[in-house]
Structures are given as structure tokens and as C-alpha cells.
Motif scaffolding. Structure first.
Motif, PDB file in Angstrom:
ATOM      1  N   VAL A  91       0.856  -1.185   0.000  1.00  0.00           N
ATOM      2  CA  VAL A  91       0.000   0.000   0.000  1.00  0.00           C
ATOM      3  C   VAL A  91       0.890   1.233   0.000  1.00  0.00           C
ATOM      4  N   ASP A  92       0.585   2.175  -0.886  1.00  0.00           N
ATOM      5  CA  ASP A  92       1.265   3.463  -0.844  1.00  0.00           C
ATOM      6  C   ASP A  92       0.229   4.565  -1.057  1.00  0.00           C
ATOM      7  N   CYS A  93       0.666   5.802  -1.002  1.00  0.00           N
ATOM      8  CA  CYS A  93      -0.281   6.930  -1.038  1.00  0.00           C
ATOM      9  C   CYS A  93      -1.093   6.990  -2.326  1.00  0.00           C
ATOM     10  N   SER A  94      -0.554   6.500  -3.429  1.00  0.00           N
ATOM     11  CA  SER A  94      -1.314   6.521  -4.681  1.00  0.00           C
ATOM     12  C   SER A  94      -2.518   5.584  -4.630  1.00  0.00           C
ATOM     13  N   ASP A  95      -2.543   4.652  -3.655  1.00  0.00           N
ATOM     14  CA  ASP A  95      -3.672   3.733  -3.495  1.00  0.00           C
ATOM     15  C   ASP A  95      -4.787   4.327  -2.643  1.00  0.00           C
ATOM     16  N   LEU A  96      -4.561   5.483  -2.044  1.00  0.00           N
ATOM     17  CA  LEU A  96      -5.513   6.070  -1.098  1.00  0.00           C
ATOM     18  C   LEU A  96      -6.080   7.377  -1.646  1.00  0.00           C
ATOM     19  N   PRO A  97      -7.325   7.710  -1.260  1.00  0.00           N
ATOM     20  CA  PRO A  97      -7.955   8.917  -1.798  1.00  0.00           C
ATOM     21  C   PRO A  97      -7.435  10.219  -1.189  1.00  0.00           C
TER      22      PRO A  97
END
Length: 122
Positions: A91-97
Motif C-alpha cells: 500500500v502506498d499513497c497513490s492507493d488512497l484517496p
């Protein structure tokens, strides 16, 4: 053999019989990472990392562990959704809104400035 990401897992020995995977970790040029079911040599490789850390070899010299950790003030927790739990793969920030609360644990290393909030720049 492939891991859960369908990557091939290779254990390599050179012509002199040196276990290259262990050698890279022991010298501090690689980090021990476990991706089951590829765990045949995990005890050897994880012990090599422990030795490299204790010797402050390679990357462990470049990024020394600090003895004093700054812990975010959880009493003033912002109104944000919780970040992904430990054990969720890759998981990285590009996976989160947007920003998430990770607190002091931050298992996915989303908090760049140590304030307990991950992905502030999303």
C-alpha cells in the motif's frame, strides 16, 4: 517457485559456493524480506540481517536507527479515516484517496513528516 505477487523467487550460489542472497544481506547491501511461501532460507537470511544491523554495515550505516523516537500526539487526533492495517500488501499513497491517520505505528511508511498523518500531500 513464485510468491503471492507471481514473482519468481531465486536462491543464488556463485561458483565458489557462496550463498549470494545471504551475502548481500549480511554485508548490508540488501534487506531481509519474507514473502511466504518462499521461506526455505528465512532463518539464515534474517540472521544475516541481524548481524548486518549489529555491525552497522552497508545501508544500516547510511540510515542509523535513532534511539529517541518522536511519537505523534494522539490526544489531538485529526478527523481522518484510519490508514490501512498492517498485513495489507503493498500500500502506498497513490492507493488512497487522501490523508489518513496512521498514528505512531505507520506499518506502510505513509507518514513522511512523523506527525501521525499519512499521505498529507494527496
Amino acid at each position: 517457485m513464485t510468491d503471492r505477487y507471481d514473482r519468481y523467487v531465486l536462491y543464488v550460489w556463485n561458483e565458489q559456493g557462496t550463498f549470494v542472497n545471504e551475502s548481500l544481506v549480511r554485508s548490508g547491501h540488501a534487506e531481509a524480506v519474507l514473502f511466504p511461501p518462499s521461506d526455505k532460507y528465512w532463518p539464515v537470511i534474517s540472521q544475516a540481517e541481524d548481524a548486518a544491523r549489529q555491525a552497522v554495515a552497508g545501508l544500516w550505516a547510511a540510515c542509523p536507527e535513532t534511539t529517541e523516537l518522536s511519537v505523534p500526539d494522539t490526544s489531538a487526533r485529526p478527523d481522518l479515516p484510519d490508514g490501512p492495517p498492517a498485513g495489507v500488501p503493498d500500500v502506498d499513497c497513490s492507493d488512497l484517496p487522501g490523508p489518513v491517520w496512521v498514528g505512531p505505528e505507520d506499518p506502510h511508511r505513509l507518514d513522511q513528516d512523523g506527525d501521525g498523518i499519512g499521505c498529507n500531500s494527496n
